[in-house]
Design a protein around this motif. Structure first.
Motif, short mmCIF file in Angstrom:
data_model
loop_
_atom_site.label_atom_id
_atom_site.label_comp_id
_atom_site.label_asym_id
_atom_site.label_seq_id
_atom_site.Cartn_x
_atom_site.Cartn_y
_atom_site.Cartn_z
N LYS A 113 45.32 -52.51 19.95
CA LYS A 113 46.30 -52.13 20.97
C LYS A 113 47.63 -51.75 20.34
N ASP A 114 48.06 -52.53 19.35
CA ASP A 114 49.31 -52.21 18.65
C ASP A 114 49.22 -50.84 17.98
N LYS A 115 48.09 -50.58 17.33
CA LYS A 115 47.88 -49.28 16.67
C LYS A 115 47.90 -48.15 17.70
N LEU A 116 47.18 -48.33 18.80
CA LEU A 116 47.13 -47.33 19.86
C LEU A 116 48.53 -47.03 20.39
N ASN A 117 49.28 -48.07 20.70
CA ASN A 117 50.63 -47.88 21.26
C ASN A 117 51.56 -47.21 20.26
N HIS A 118 51.45 -47.59 18.99
CA HIS A 118 52.30 -47.00 17.95
C HIS A 118 52.01 -45.50 17.80
N ILE A 119 50.75 -45.14 17.75
CA ILE A 119 50.37 -43.73 17.61
C ILE A 119 50.75 -42.95 18.86
N ASN A 120 50.42 -43.49 20.02
CA ASN A 120 50.62 -42.78 21.28
C ASN A 120 52.10 -42.55 21.59
N ALA A 121 52.98 -43.30 20.98
CA ALA A 121 54.42 -43.12 21.20
C ALA A 121 54.91 -41.79 20.63
N ASP A 122 54.25 -41.29 19.58
CA ASP A 122 54.74 -40.10 18.89
C ASP A 122 53.77 -38.93 18.82
N TYR A 123 52.50 -39.17 19.06
CA TYR A 123 51.49 -38.13 18.85
C TYR A 123 50.51 -38.09 20.02
N PRO A 124 49.83 -36.94 20.18
CA PRO A 124 48.79 -36.88 21.21
C PRO A 124 47.65 -37.85 20.92
N PHE A 125 47.17 -38.50 21.96
CA PHE A 125 46.04 -39.43 21.86
C PHE A 125 45.22 -39.21 23.12
N ILE A 126 44.01 -38.69 22.97
CA ILE A 126 43.19 -38.31 24.12
C ILE A 126 41.82 -38.98 24.06
#
Length: 161
Positions: A39-52
């Motif tokens: 979840k931490d990884k997902l939130n960190h990535i999704n804050a700055d980059y597309p995540f679909i």
């Protein structure tokens, strides 16, 4: 259907990812990730980059995202692309559909270059990247030790602009 990731997707995405951790060398994580770390990884990535995610009949069958390639400031316009498809859903063009949408989203940013960093051999992933115009630019021998075997990594590059 392809849609943006939601925080409640985390467990389904983790299940897809941990299968690859346990059974393959396509990721260099050695132990399955916990839900909190994921979840931490997902939130960190999704804050700055597309995540679909790719969802069919309310089941998440794959996901793709962009993430920072390296932390130094000069790399700020380079993104690493990632795609995972549920191991029971291969052969349905899910990875291709996810990658097409991810690249479309990345082209709408100020990013310049996308890198696919692949454990080699991985014929399916190589074909996917080359289908979208990526070119191999590096081959790194014996850079990861997984399953008591040295793993090789190839880097495929695509300029967005």
């Amino acid at each position: 259907m392809i849609r943006p990731v939601h925080s409640n997707d985390a467990q389904a995405l983790l299940d897809i990812y941990n299968y690859y951790v346990i059974h393959t060398a396509v990721t260099f994580d050695i132990e399955p990730l916990s839900i909190q770390i994921f979840k931490d990884k997902l939130n960190h990535i999704n804050a700055d980059y597309p995540f679909i995610v790719y969802e069919d009949n309310n089941e998440v069958l794959g996901y793709a995202y962009g993430s920072r390639f390296r932390p130094k400031p000069a790399y700020g316009y380079v993104v690493e692309s990632t795609v995972y498809v549920k191991h029971t859903a291969h052969g349905k063009q899910i990875g291709t559909k996810l990658y097409a949408e991810l690249l479309n989203l990345l082209k709408q940013t100020d990013l310049h270059t996308v890198l696919g960093v692949l454990t080699i051999p991985n014929e399916a992933s190589i074909k996917l990247h080359e289908r979208f115009g990526f070119k191999q630019v590096a081959y790194l021998k014996e850079v990861g030790l997984k399953f008591n075997k040295w793993q090789h990594v190839g880097i495929w590059q695509l300029h967005l602009k």
